[in-house]
Each structure stands twice: as C-alpha cells, then as structure tokens.
Design a protein around this motif. Structure first.
Motif, mmCIF file in Angstrom:
data_model
loop_
_atom_site.group_PDB
_atom_site.id
_atom_site.type_symbol
_atom_site.label_atom_id
_atom_site.label_comp_id
_atom_site.label_asym_id
_atom_site.label_seq_id
_atom_site.Cartn_x
_atom_site.Cartn_y
_atom_site.Cartn_z
ATOM 1 N N ILE A 1 32.209 41.107 47.056
ATOM 2 C CA ILE A 1 32.026 40.074 45.972
ATOM 3 C C ILE A 1 32.818 40.254 44.576
ATOM 4 O O ILE A 1 33.034 39.197 44.171
ATOM 5 N N GLY A 2 33.148 41.277 44.249
ATOM 6 C CA GLY A 2 33.827 41.623 42.848
ATOM 7 C C GLY A 2 35.293 40.674 43.085
ATOM 8 O O GLY A 2 35.833 40.356 42.241
ATOM 9 N N VAL A 3 35.923 40.986 44.276
ATOM 10 C CA VAL A 3 37.131 40.234 44.541
ATOM 11 C C VAL A 3 37.143 38.875 44.585
ATOM 12 O O VAL A 3 37.980 38.025 43.696
ATOM 13 N N ARG A 4 36.017 38.353 45.055
ATOM 14 C CA ARG A 4 35.698 36.671 44.832
ATOM 15 C C ARG A 4 35.504 36.174 43.573
ATOM 16 O O ARG A 4 35.994 35.138 43.243
ATOM 17 N N LEU A 5 34.611 37.000 42.780
ATOM 18 C CA LEU A 5 34.533 36.654 41.527
ATOM 19 C C LEU A 5 35.605 36.591 40.520
ATOM 20 O O LEU A 5 35.885 35.993 39.592
ATOM 21 N N SER A 6 36.323 37.702 40.709
ATOM 22 C CA SER A 6 37.547 37.872 39.921
ATOM 23 C C SER A 6 38.665 36.609 40.061
ATOM 24 O O SER A 6 39.181 36.110 39.074
ATOM 25 N N GLY A 7 38.453 35.668 40.995
ATOM 26 C CA GLY A 7 39.356 34.588 41.038
ATOM 27 C C GLY A 7 38.849 33.418 40.313
ATOM 28 O O GLY A 7 39.529 32.600 39.928
ATOM 29 N N TYR A 8 37.598 33.760 39.743
ATOM 30 C CA TYR A 8 36.999 32.741 38.847
ATOM 31 C C TYR A 8 37.423 33.345 37.366
ATOM 32 O O TYR A 8 36.330 32.310 36.228
ATOM 33 N N VAL B 1 36.045 35.839 35.706
ATOM 34 C CA VAL B 1 34.802 36.836 35.107
ATOM 35 C C VAL B 1 35.677 37.853 34.651
ATOM 36 O O VAL B 1 36.325 38.576 34.883
ATOM 37 N N PRO B 2 35.092 38.242 33.309
ATOM 38 C CA PRO B 2 35.517 39.491 32.433
ATOM 39 C C PRO B 2 35.314 40.719 33.392
ATOM 40 O O PRO B 2 34.405 40.759 34.160
ATOM 41 N N PRO B 3 36.498 41.729 33.382
ATOM 42 C CA PRO B 3 36.108 42.734 33.988
ATOM 43 C C PRO B 3 34.889 43.734 33.800
ATOM 44 O O PRO B 3 34.355 44.161 34.795
ATOM 45 N N ALA B 4 34.204 43.497 32.524
ATOM 46 C CA ALA B 4 33.236 44.535 32.277
ATOM 47 C C ALA B 4 31.948 43.808 33.255
ATOM 48 O O ALA B 4 31.144 44.446 33.598
#
Length: 100
Positions: free
Chosen positions: A24-31, A33-36
C-alpha cells in the motif's frame, strides 16, 4: 511434546500484514504522499491487518459446542484442547439442564 504451531502463526500474520502495508505504501508513494504520512499509513495498516489476522486465526482454532434444542442459546467455546476434553464439553452441551 510442545505445540509450536500456535507460536508460528502470529509471526506469519505480522509478516503478511507488513507485506500488505508495504504494498500500500509503494502504491501511495507514486501519488506524492509525504514520507511521514506514508509511514503513519503503513503502521496503521500493519496494526489493522494484524488485528484482523489474529481474529481469523483465533476463530479458526476455536471449537464451539452448542445445545441442540431449538431456542436454547447455551454454548461453549474451546481453544487448544485435546480430543477427550473436547468430547467431554460436547456431551455437557448436549445434556445441560434447559431453562423454561
């Protein structure tokens, strides 16, 4: 002889939860989304998935005996019992005094 099956399941549940959270984190990082926020989301996902998996594992390893009489709500839930104890509670559930 120790039963190690119950010890291995929670570790596996946490590993599955962590893998889902990372996906889920990998998918959200493409948008963007800030690391925190990604970290907070992933930790929340691990907690949620772990809780769900522990409940499923608990339900899977529990045996429930119910009264066979219609309208009676007597039941006994057992976890980690041998076959003799399981049979004893099955007979108790079938023969308990009914309330009218």
């Amino acid at each position: 002889m120790k039963d190690t099956r119950h010890r291995a399941l929670p570790a596996g549940a946490v590993a599955v939860s962590a893998a889902l959270a990372v996906a889920i984190g990998v998918r959200l990082s493409g948008y963007g989304v800030p690391p925190a926020l990604l970290l907070a989301c992933c930790l929340s996902c691990v907690a949620t998935f772990s809780s769900l998996l522990f409940r499923v594992i608990g339900a899977w390893s529990t045996t429930t005996h119910r009264c066979t009489r219609a309208g009676c709500d007597f039941r006994v839930s057992l976890t980690r019992t041998d076959s003799a104890e399981n049979r004893r509670w099955q007979e108790i559930a079938a023969q308990h005094p009914h309330r009218y």
